[in-house]
Design a protein around this motif. Sequence first.
Motif, PDB file in Angstrom:
ATOM      1  N   LEU A 129       0.839  -1.192   0.000  1.00  0.00           N
ATOM      2  CA  LEU A 129       0.000   0.000   0.000  1.00  0.00           C
ATOM      3  C   LEU A 129       0.875   1.242   0.000  1.00  0.00           C
ATOM      4  O   LEU A 129       1.780   1.381   0.825  1.00  0.00           O
ATOM      5  CB  LEU A 129      -0.920   0.016   1.225  1.00  0.00           C
ATOM      6  CG  LEU A 129      -1.893  -1.162   1.353  1.00  0.00           C
ATOM      7  CD1 LEU A 129      -2.670  -1.063   2.655  1.00  0.00           C
ATOM      8  CD2 LEU A 129      -2.846  -1.208   0.166  1.00  0.00           C
ATOM      9  N   SER A 130       0.607   2.139  -0.933  1.00  0.00           N
ATOM     10  CA  SER A 130       1.337   3.406  -1.021  1.00  0.00           C
ATOM     11  C   SER A 130       0.341   4.538  -0.800  1.00  0.00           C
ATOM     12  O   SER A 130      -0.476   4.842  -1.672  1.00  0.00           O
ATOM     13  CB  SER A 130       2.003   3.537  -2.398  1.00  0.00           C
ATOM     14  OG  SER A 130       2.646   4.785  -2.524  1.00  0.00           O
ATOM     15  N   LEU A 131       0.372   5.157   0.390  1.00  0.00           N
ATOM     16  CA  LEU A 131      -0.586   6.190   0.744  1.00  0.00           C
ATOM     17  C   LEU A 131      -0.103   7.544   0.253  1.00  0.00           C
ATOM     18  O   LEU A 131       1.040   7.932   0.487  1.00  0.00           O
ATOM     19  CB  LEU A 131      -0.806   6.230   2.256  1.00  0.00           C
ATOM     20  CG  LEU A 131      -1.377   4.969   2.899  1.00  0.00           C
ATOM     21  CD1 LEU A 131      -1.612   5.193   4.377  1.00  0.00           C
ATOM     22  CD2 LEU A 131      -2.667   4.530   2.222  1.00  0.00           C
ATOM     23  N   ARG A 132      -0.980   8.288  -0.419  1.00  0.00           N
ATOM     24  CA  ARG A 132      -0.680   9.624  -0.924  1.00  0.00           C
ATOM     25  C   ARG A 132      -1.677  10.607  -0.301  1.00  0.00           C
ATOM     26  O   ARG A 132      -2.882  10.470  -0.515  1.00  0.00           O
ATOM     27  CB  ARG A 132      -0.800   9.670  -2.446  1.00  0.00           C
ATOM     28  CG  ARG A 132      -0.201   8.460  -3.171  1.00  0.00           C
ATOM     29  CD  ARG A 132       1.286   8.503  -3.261  1.00  0.00           C
ATOM     30  NE  ARG A 132       1.818   7.329  -3.946  1.00  0.00           N
ATOM     31  CZ  ARG A 132       1.903   7.193  -5.269  1.00  0.00           C
ATOM     32  NH1 ARG A 132       1.443   8.151  -6.057  1.00  0.00           N
ATOM     33  NH2 ARG A 132       2.437   6.105  -5.807  1.00  0.00           N
ATOM     34  N   THR A 133      -1.194  11.551   0.482  1.00  0.00           N
ATOM     35  CA  THR A 133      -2.081  12.498   1.162  1.00  0.00           C
ATOM     36  C   THR A 133      -2.412  13.658   0.232  1.00  0.00           C
ATOM     37  O   THR A 133      -1.545  14.460  -0.112  1.00  0.00           O
ATOM     38  CB  THR A 133      -1.436  13.020   2.451  1.00  0.00           C
ATOM     39  OG1 THR A 133      -1.133  11.917   3.307  1.00  0.00           O
ATOM     40  CG2 THR A 133      -2.375  13.974   3.180  1.00  0.00           C
ATOM     41  N   THR A 134      -3.670  13.726  -0.192  1.00  0.00           N
ATOM     42  CA  THR A 134      -4.139  14.814  -1.051  1.00  0.00           C
ATOM     43  C   THR A 134      -5.568  15.151  -0.655  1.00  0.00           C
ATOM     44  O   THR A 134      -6.252  14.364  -0.002  1.00  0.00           O
ATOM     45  CB  THR A 134      -4.119  14.412  -2.540  1.00  0.00           C
ATOM     46  OG1 THR A 134      -4.765  13.145  -2.703  1.00  0.00           O
ATOM     47  CG2 THR A 134      -2.700  14.317  -3.069  1.00  0.00           C
ATOM     48  N   LEU A 135      -6.020  16.342  -1.068  1.00  0.00           N
ATOM     49  CA  LEU A 135      -7.383  16.766  -0.802  1.00  0.00           C
ATOM     50  C   LEU A 135      -8.292  16.384  -1.971  1.00  0.00           C
ATOM     51  O   LEU A 135      -7.831  15.890  -2.999  1.00  0.00           O
ATOM     52  CB  LEU A 135      -7.417  18.266  -0.534  1.00  0.00           C
ATOM     53  CG  LEU A 135      -6.653  18.692   0.729  1.00  0.00           C
ATOM     54  CD1 LEU A 135      -6.622  20.204   0.862  1.00  0.00           C
ATOM     55  CD2 LEU A 135      -7.269  18.066   1.978  1.00  0.00           C
ATOM     56  N   GLY A 136      -9.596  16.632  -1.820  1.00  0.00           N
ATOM     57  CA  GLY A 136     -10.617  16.111  -2.713  1.00  0.00           C
ATOM     58  C   GLY A 136     -10.383  16.304  -4.191  1.00  0.00           C
ATOM     59  O   GLY A 136     -10.375  15.339  -4.966  1.00  0.00           O
ATOM     60  N   ASP A 137     -10.202  17.548  -4.646  1.00  0.00           N
ATOM     61  CA  ASP A 137     -10.049  17.813  -6.079  1.00  0.00           C
ATOM     62  C   ASP A 137      -8.853  17.069  -6.654  1.00  0.00           C
ATOM     63  O   ASP A 137      -8.930  16.466  -7.726  1.00  0.00           O
ATOM     64  CB  ASP A 137      -9.892  19.321  -6.327  1.00  0.00           C
ATOM     65  CG  ASP A 137     -11.198  20.065  -6.128  1.00  0.00           C
ATOM     66  OD1 ASP A 137     -12.261  19.409  -6.123  1.00  0.00           O
ATOM     67  OD2 ASP A 137     -11.166  21.300  -5.981  1.00  0.00           O
ATOM     68  N   GLU A 138      -7.735  17.110  -5.923  1.00  0.00           N
ATOM     69  CA  GLU A 138      -6.514  16.463  -6.400  1.00  0.00           C
ATOM     70  C   GLU A 138      -6.671  14.944  -6.411  1.00  0.00           C
ATOM     71  O   GLU A 138      -6.202  14.264  -7.337  1.00  0.00           O
ATOM     72  CB  GLU A 138      -5.335  16.872  -5.519  1.00  0.00           C
ATOM     73  CG  GLU A 138      -3.988  16.431  -6.050  1.00  0.00           C
ATOM     74  CD  GLU A 138      -2.829  16.934  -5.224  1.00  0.00           C
ATOM     75  OE1 GLU A 138      -1.692  16.476  -5.465  1.00  0.00           O
ATOM     76  OE2 GLU A 138      -3.055  17.786  -4.338  1.00  0.00           O
ATOM     77  N   THR A 139      -7.339  14.410  -5.398  1.00  0.00           N
ATOM     78  CA  THR A 139      -7.561  12.967  -5.346  1.00  0.00           C
ATOM     79  C   THR A 139      -8.438  12.512  -6.503  1.00  0.00           C
ATOM     80  O   THR A 139      -8.142  11.517  -7.185  1.00  0.00           O
ATOM     81  CB  THR A 139      -8.214  12.573  -4.012  1.00  0.00           C
ATOM     82  OG1 THR A 139      -7.351  12.947  -2.932  1.00  0.00           O
ATOM     83  CG2 THR A 139      -8.467  11.068  -3.953  1.00  0.00           C
ATOM     84  N   ARG A 140      -9.526  13.236  -6.757  1.00  0.00           N
ATOM     85  CA  ARG A 140     -10.425  12.845  -7.855  1.00  0.00           C
ATOM     86  C   ARG A 140      -9.707  12.905  -9.193  1.00  0.00           C
ATOM     87  O   ARG A 140      -9.875  12.019 -10.036  1.00  0.00           O
ATOM     88  CB  ARG A 140     -11.658  13.759  -7.862  1.00  0.00           C
ATOM     89  CG  ARG A 140     -12.595  13.524  -6.679  1.00  0.00           C
ATOM     90  CD  ARG A 140     -13.919  14.234  -6.892  1.00  0.00           C
ATOM     91  NE  ARG A 140     -13.770  15.677  -6.985  1.00  0.00           N
ATOM     92  CZ  ARG A 140     -13.779  16.507  -5.951  1.00  0.00           C
ATOM     93  NH1 ARG A 140     -13.920  16.021  -4.723  1.00  0.00           N
ATOM     94  NH2 ARG A 140     -13.644  17.805  -6.111  1.00  0.00           N
ATOM     95  N   GLN A 141      -8.901  13.943  -9.411  1.00  0.00           N
ATOM     96  CA  GLN A 141      -8.178  14.060 -10.677  1.00  0.00           C
ATOM     97  C   GLN A 141      -7.169  12.930 -10.835  1.00  0.00           C
ATOM     98  O   GLN A 141      -7.026  12.355 -11.926  1.00  0.00           O
ATOM     99  CB  GLN A 141      -7.475  15.425 -10.747  1.00  0.00           C
ATOM    100  CG  GLN A 141      -6.802  15.735 -12.073  1.00  0.00           C
ATOM    101  CD  GLN A 141      -7.788  15.841 -13.234  1.00  0.00           C
ATOM    102  OE1 GLN A 141      -8.996  15.981 -13.028  1.00  0.00           O
ATOM    103  NE2 GLN A 141      -7.291  15.769 -14.445  1.00  0.00           N
TER     104      GLN A 141
END
Length: 302
Positions: free
Chosen positions: A121-133
Amino acid sequence: MELRLLVTFEKVATVLSFTRAAAELSYAQSSVTSQIRALEDSLGTPLFDRLGSRIRLTEAGERLLPYARQIIELSAEARAAVVDAEEPSGTLAVGTMESLTSYRLPPLLELFHHRHPKVRLSLRTTLGDETRQALRQGTYDVGFLMEPETEHPGLESRVLAPEPLVLVAAPGHPLAVKSPALKTEDLTEVQLVGTEPGCPYRDLFESELVHRTGSPPPFMEFGTIEATKRGVAGGLGVALLPRVTVGAELASGVLVELPWEPPFQLYTQVAWRAGKRLPRHLTLFIEAAVRLVREQTSYDGT
């Protein structure tokens, strides 16, 4: 077309940078450049326009990209079906946000790691807009969202649970002794403490206050939820946070809940790209997320 060339092309097309693609693929930049040229030569057409230090896909590159992604996904699916069929393996790039990583996901991550140790598992911390893109582009395999909407163009999603929000302050704050219930107008002149813009509950809270006053409220911004909680406990102001993040502080009396009901609702969700063929290890991860987060929210009452 060689698979490795398509993998390199897909990565460059996603990040639009030869340098970044080389770093993420652990290649020398010259190797990435030579592989893209080899693919262009085999197809007889350029796939990228070079604009100084920037690049963009040509029309041919735009047409090739969805096919490249399908071929890469089919290759991974075929490998998973043949190799290690009894025990899932592979890598999952997971987009998430701090509040979920720290307070909702630890039981899921711990259980999944112990049950499926060959899945990385590689966790990437991002907020909503960036995660959806990133999900739409294929940079992330799966993502966790905390959003008021439950349908997202280009994505499939499952609602895991409503995510209650609570307005908190230090016990000695003037609003902590005000009664009965607070109105939104009572919050327009107090110092607010919050995470950075882009955080869904921060943005919704700010929009509600702007709607009432016509001007942005005074926010003292902290980078993390832990720093925000410490600022509030120190008497710097009040903050709107997910209840799950302040349960311990409310129980110990370090923070108190203010009697204000947010006029909006957020939902914690798991999402992935629409139409994506889900490999077995991703399907197992999504199923575990749905089961464990729902069990957790049922247990803690949030």
